[in-house]
Write a protein that holds these residues in place. Structure first.
Motif, PDB file in Angstrom:
ATOM      1  N   GLN A 297     -28.263   7.499  -8.628  1.00  0.00           N
ATOM      2  CA  GLN A 297     -29.045   8.719  -8.854  1.00  0.00           C
ATOM      3  C   GLN A 297     -28.141   9.934  -9.018  1.00  0.00           C
ATOM      4  N   PHE A 298     -27.051   9.975  -8.265  1.00  0.00           N
ATOM      5  CA  PHE A 298     -26.066  11.054  -8.363  1.00  0.00           C
ATOM      6  C   PHE A 298     -25.517  11.151  -9.792  1.00  0.00           C
ATOM      7  N   ASN A 299     -25.336   9.990 -10.421  1.00  0.00           N
ATOM      8  CA  ASN A 299     -24.743   9.937 -11.766  1.00  0.00           C
ATOM      9  C   ASN A 299     -25.785   9.894 -12.885  1.00  0.00           C
ATOM     10  N   LYS A 300     -27.051  10.028 -12.536  1.00  0.00           N
ATOM     11  CA  LYS A 300     -28.140   9.800 -13.493  1.00  0.00           C
ATOM     12  C   LYS A 300     -27.956  10.559 -14.806  1.00  0.00           C
ATOM     13  N   SER A 301     -27.586  11.823 -14.738  1.00  0.00           N
ATOM     14  CA  SER A 301     -27.506  12.648 -15.954  1.00  0.00           C
ATOM     15  C   SER A 301     -26.504  12.090 -16.953  1.00  0.00           C
ATOM     16  N   ALA A 302     -25.484  11.384 -16.453  1.00  0.00           N
ATOM     17  CA  ALA A 302     -24.413  10.893 -17.333  1.00  0.00           C
ATOM     18  C   ALA A 302     -24.597   9.442 -17.744  1.00  0.00           C
ATOM     19  N   ILE A 303     -25.399   8.677 -17.008  1.00  0.00           N
ATOM     20  CA  ILE A 303     -25.422   7.223 -17.249  1.00  0.00           C
ATOM     21  C   ILE A 303     -26.787   6.671 -17.628  1.00  0.00           C
ATOM     22  N   SER A 304     -27.830   7.489 -17.604  1.00  0.00           N
ATOM     23  CA  SER A 304     -29.172   6.930 -17.803  1.00  0.00           C
ATOM     24  C   SER A 304     -29.316   6.251 -19.160  1.00  0.00           C
ATOM     25  N   ASP A 305     -28.732   6.835 -20.215  1.00  0.00           N
ATOM     26  CA  ASP A 305     -28.874   6.235 -21.544  1.00  0.00           C
ATOM     27  C   ASP A 305     -28.221   4.855 -21.607  1.00  0.00           C
ATOM     28  N   ARG A 306     -27.009   4.739 -21.066  1.00  0.00           N
ATOM     29  CA  ARG A 306     -26.329   3.437 -21.164  1.00  0.00           C
ATOM     30  C   ARG A 306     -26.999   2.393 -20.272  1.00  0.00           C
ATOM     31  N   PHE A 307     -27.608   2.833 -19.162  1.00  0.00           N
ATOM     32  CA  PHE A 307     -28.311   1.864 -18.318  1.00  0.00           C
ATOM     33  C   PHE A 307     -29.696   1.525 -18.869  1.00  0.00           C
ATOM     34  N   ASN A 308     -30.224   2.366 -19.757  1.00  0.00           N
ATOM     35  CA  ASN A 308     -31.407   1.938 -20.513  1.00  0.00           C
ATOM     36  C   ASN A 308     -31.049   0.702 -21.346  1.00  0.00           C
ATOM     37  N   GLN A 309     -29.867   0.738 -21.955  1.00  0.00           N
ATOM     38  CA  GLN A 309     -29.405  -0.400 -22.754  1.00  0.00           C
ATOM     39  C   GLN A 309     -29.104  -1.605 -21.867  1.00  0.00           C
ATOM     40  N   ALA A 310     -28.435  -1.359 -20.730  1.00  0.00           N
ATOM     41  CA  ALA A 310     -28.100  -2.459 -19.819  1.00  0.00           C
ATOM     42  C   ALA A 310     -29.369  -3.132 -19.299  1.00  0.00           C
ATOM     43  N   ALA A 311     -30.358  -2.326 -18.947  1.00  0.00           N
ATOM     44  CA  ALA A 311     -31.600  -2.884 -18.423  1.00  0.00           C
ATOM     45  C   ALA A 311     -32.248  -3.816 -19.453  1.00  0.00           C
ATOM     46  N   ALA A 312     -32.204  -3.395 -20.710  1.00  0.00           N
ATOM     47  CA  ALA A 312     -32.777  -4.240 -21.762  1.00  0.00           C
ATOM     48  C   ALA A 312     -32.039  -5.573 -21.841  1.00  0.00           C
ATOM     49  N   TYR A 313     -30.712  -5.537 -21.788  1.00  0.00           N
ATOM     50  CA  TYR A 313     -29.909  -6.762 -21.844  1.00  0.00           C
ATOM     51  C   TYR A 313     -30.187  -7.661 -20.637  1.00  0.00           C
ATOM     52  N   LEU A 314     -30.416  -7.029 -19.490  1.00  0.00           N
ATOM     53  CA  LEU A 314     -30.620  -7.772 -18.245  1.00  0.00           C
ATOM     54  C   LEU A 314     -32.080  -8.185 -18.039  1.00  0.00           C
ATOM     55  N   ALA A 315     -32.943  -7.882 -19.027  1.00  0.00           N
ATOM     56  CA  ALA A 315     -34.373  -8.199 -18.934  1.00  0.00           C
ATOM     57  C   ALA A 315     -35.020  -7.524 -17.733  1.00  0.00           C
ATOM     58  N   ILE A 316     -34.642  -6.258 -17.508  1.00  0.00           N
ATOM     59  CA  ILE A 316     -35.240  -5.433 -16.459  1.00  0.00           C
ATOM     60  C   ILE A 316     -36.092  -4.371 -17.146  1.00  0.00           C
ATOM     61  N   ALA A 317     -37.368  -4.330 -16.816  1.00  0.00           N
ATOM     62  CA  ALA A 317     -38.262  -3.340 -17.430  1.00  0.00           C
ATOM     63  C   ALA A 317     -38.027  -1.958 -16.817  1.00  0.00           C
ATOM     64  N   GLY A 318     -38.251  -0.915 -17.635  1.00  0.00           N
ATOM     65  CA  GLY A 318     -38.227   0.447 -17.087  1.00  0.00           C
ATOM     66  C   GLY A 318     -36.925   1.192 -17.244  1.00  0.00           C
ATOM     67  N   GLY A 319     -35.987   0.665 -18.030  1.00  0.00           N
ATOM     68  CA  GLY A 319     -34.759   1.404 -18.314  1.00  0.00           C
ATOM     69  C   GLY A 319     -33.954   1.719 -17.063  1.00  0.00           C
ATOM     70  N   PHE A 320     -33.368   2.921 -17.016  1.00  0.00           N
ATOM     71  CA  PHE A 320     -32.500   3.314 -15.894  1.00  0.00           C
ATOM     72  C   PHE A 320     -33.233   3.241 -14.561  1.00  0.00           C
ATOM     73  N   GLU A 321     -34.441   3.809 -14.493  1.00  0.00           N
ATOM     74  CA  GLU A 321     -35.166   3.802 -13.216  1.00  0.00           C
ATOM     75  C   GLU A 321     -35.559   2.372 -12.832  1.00  0.00           C
ATOM     76  N   GLY A 322     -35.847   1.542 -13.826  1.00  0.00           N
ATOM     77  CA  GLY A 322     -36.124   0.140 -13.543  1.00  0.00           C
ATOM     78  C   GLY A 322     -34.903  -0.555 -12.966  1.00  0.00           C
ATOM     79  N   PHE A 323     -33.719  -0.213 -13.513  1.00  0.00           N
ATOM     80  CA  PHE A 323     -32.475  -0.788 -12.990  1.00  0.00           C
ATOM     81  C   PHE A 323     -32.274  -0.364 -11.536  1.00  0.00           C
ATOM     82  N   CYS A 324     -32.511   0.923 -11.244  1.00  0.00           N
ATOM     83  CA  CYS A 324     -32.347   1.415  -9.869  1.00  0.00           C
ATOM     84  C   CYS A 324     -33.317   0.715  -8.919  1.00  0.00           C
ATOM     85  N   ALA A 325     -34.540   0.507  -9.369  1.00  0.00           N
ATOM     86  CA  ALA A 325     -35.523  -0.202  -8.543  1.00  0.00           C
ATOM     87  C   ALA A 325     -35.077  -1.644  -8.297  1.00  0.00           C
ATOM     88  N   TYR A 326     -34.495  -2.260  -9.336  1.00  0.00           N
ATOM     89  CA  TYR A 326     -33.984  -3.630  -9.194  1.00  0.00           C
ATOM     90  C   TYR A 326     -32.882  -3.679  -8.120  1.00  0.00           C
TER      91      TYR A 326
END
Length: 383
Positions: A297-326
Motif C-alpha cells: 500500500q505504501f508503494n501503491k502510487s508507483a506499482i499499481s499499474d504493473r501489479f494490475n498486469q501481474a494479477a492478470a498473469y497470476l489469475a487474480i481478479a481485481g488488479g492491484f487491490e485484488g493482489f493485495c487481498a490475495y
C-alpha cells in the motif's frame, strides 16, 4: 515427482536439480577441485538425518566429514570468526554450504574470508569495495539448499549481523556465487509448517520487490513474475503436505528465481525486515511476510499499474487491490502474524529502527522514496 523436474542448468550457475541428487555431492566437490570440504550448516540441522547422510556420502568418497554448525538463525560476524578458524586450522580446501539462508550465508562468507587479510567489513556491499578482495584466495563453494526461501545458493552475497551495532550488513563478491548447486527437493521434506511458510514467503517477497523495483532489468522482471506464479501454485501445496515432492521442487525453483531476480533491486520490505531481525532476532522470511501488506500500500502510487498486469498473469481478479487481498489471504492461511508485536517484537525503538532501515541498501530499490517520516509511519503501522 515428474521426471520434468530433473535437469541440469547453467544459469545463474551450474545447478543439478532433481530428487535424490544429493547422491552427487562427492562428484560435485571433485568437479570443483575440493578434496577436503568443510560442511557448514546451522545448529538445528547439524544432527538431522539429511546432514548425517550427506556427511556419510562425503566420507565414503574419501573427502572426510568436516562439519561446522555454530551458526545462529541470523548469522553473525562472531560465527564467521569461529568458522574461519575451524576452516584454517582443519586444512580444508572448500566449503559445502548446507541448509537454509543462515547456513548458506555463513558458509559463503567462510569460503570468501578464510584466505583474505583484510577484515570482513572491508567487503561490505558499498561501491566497488569487493575489488579489495584477493579473488584467487576465495575457496570453492558447493551449495545445497534444504529450504526454499532465500535463494542464497544462487547469490553472490551474504547477509551477516554485526554484533556490536546489531546491524545486518551485506558482504558481496562475484566469486561468492557457488560453483555448483545441488537442488534436491527430498531434503526439504522434513521442514516444519512454520518454516515452509516463512521461507516460501521470503521467496515471494524477493519476487514481489524485484518486480516492484524501478530499475531497468527486464530479465529479472520476467523471472520475478514467474517466481510469484510458482509460489502461488505450489506454496499452499507444500504447506498442506510436506511430502509433496513436486511442490517442494517448484518452491526450490521459486527461491532460486527470487534471488536471481532481486539483482534488479529490493525495497522497503527488506529495509524494514533487516533491522527488525538484527535487533529482535525474528525469522527473516516471516518478518518479510508481516511487512509486505503495508509496504504494498505504501508503494501503491508507483506499482499499481504493473501489479494490475501481474494479477492478470497470476489469475487474480481485481488488479492491484485484488493482489493485495490475495497476499492477506495467503498470510492468514499459513498463520502469519498480522503485526510485528504478534511476531514477538517487544518495546521497539522505532526511531532507531527507522534510521537503520534508511541505511539499508534495500531502500535504493524501493519505488517510492523512503524518508524518516514516512518510514517511521510505516513501522508504526506494522507494529
Amino acid at each position: 515427482m515428474s521426471a520434468l523436474l530433473s535437469a541440469n542448468w547453467s544459469y545463474p550457475t551450474a545447478v543439478r536439480f532433481g530428487a535424490g541428487r544429493i547422491a552427487e555431492i562427492a562428484d560435485a566437490c571433485k568437479a570443483s577441485g575440493i578434496s577436503k570440504p568443510l560442511l557448514v550448516t546451522d545448529k538445528g540441522l547439524a544432527s538431522m538425518d539429511i546432514t548425517t547422510k550427506t556427511l556419510d556420502l562425503l566420507e565414503a568418497a574419501g573427502l572426510g566429514r568436516g562439519l561446522f554448525s555454530d551458526v545462529d538463525p541470523n548469522p553473525t560476524d562472531k560465527n564467521a570468526e569461529v568458522g574461519m578458524k575451524v576452516y584454517q586450522d582443519g586444512g580444508y580446501d572448500g566449503v559445502v554450504a548446507f541448509g537454509g539462508g543462515s547456513g548458506l550465508d555463513l558458509a559463503k562468507v567462510i569460503a570468501f574470508m578464510a584466505g583474505q587479510t583484510r577484515p570482513l567489513w572491508d567487503f561490505e556491499d558499498i561501491g566497488d569495495w569487493w575489488t579489495r578482495a584477493n579473488a584467487d584466495a576465495i575457496a570453492p563453494i558447493i551449495a545445497v539448499p534444504t529450504t526454499a526461501g532465500t535463494g542464497s545458493e544462487v547469490g553472490r552475497a551474504s547477509i551477516i549481523t554485526k554484533v556490536d551495532t546489531a546491524e545486518k550488513k551485506i558482504i558481496f563478491h562475484p566469486k561468492m556465487l557457488p560453483s555448483i548447486v545441488i537442488c534436491d527437493p527430498e531434503l526439504a521434506v522434513g521442514m516444519p509448517k512454520f518454516l515452509t511458510a516463512g521461507t516460501g514467503l521470503d521467496a515471494f517477497a524477493h519476487c514481489v520487490e524485484a518486480y516492484s523495483s524501478p530499475h531497468y532489468h527486464p530479465i529479472s522482471q520476467g523471472i520475478a513474475l514467474e517466481g510469484m506464479r510458482l509460489v502461488k501454485e505450489y506454496l499452499p501445496r507444500a504447506y498442506a503436505d510436506g511430502t509433496d515432492l513436486e511442490a517442494r521442487g517448484h518452491m526450490m525453483s521459486a527461491a532460486a528465481m527470487g534471488a536471481t531476480a532481486f539483482q534488479k533491486g529490493l525495497g522497503a520490505i527488506h529495509a524494514l525486515s533487516h533491522p527488525i531481525g538484527a535487533v529482535h532476532h525474528t525469522h527473516h522470511g516471516t518478518t518479510n511476510a508481516v511487512c509486505m501488506p503495508a509496504v504494498l500500500q505504501f508503494n501503491k502510487s508507483a506499482i499499481s499499474d504493473r501489479f494490475n498486469q501481474a494479477a492478470a498473469y497470476l489469475a487474480i481478479a481485481g488488479g492491484f487491490e485484488g493482489f493485495c487481498a490475495y497476499v492477506d489471504e495467503l498470510n492468514a492461511s499459513m498463520n502469519i502474524p498480522k503485526t510485528l508485536s504478534e511476531l514477538g517484537v517487544k518495546d521497539p525503538n522505532i526511531d532507531e529502527l527507522t534510521a537503520a532501515a534508511l541505511r539499508d541498501p534495500s531502500t535504493g530499490g524501493n519505488p517510492v522514496e523512503m524518508t524518516f517520516d514516512n518510514t517511521k509511519a510505516l513501522f508504526e503501522e506494522i507494529m
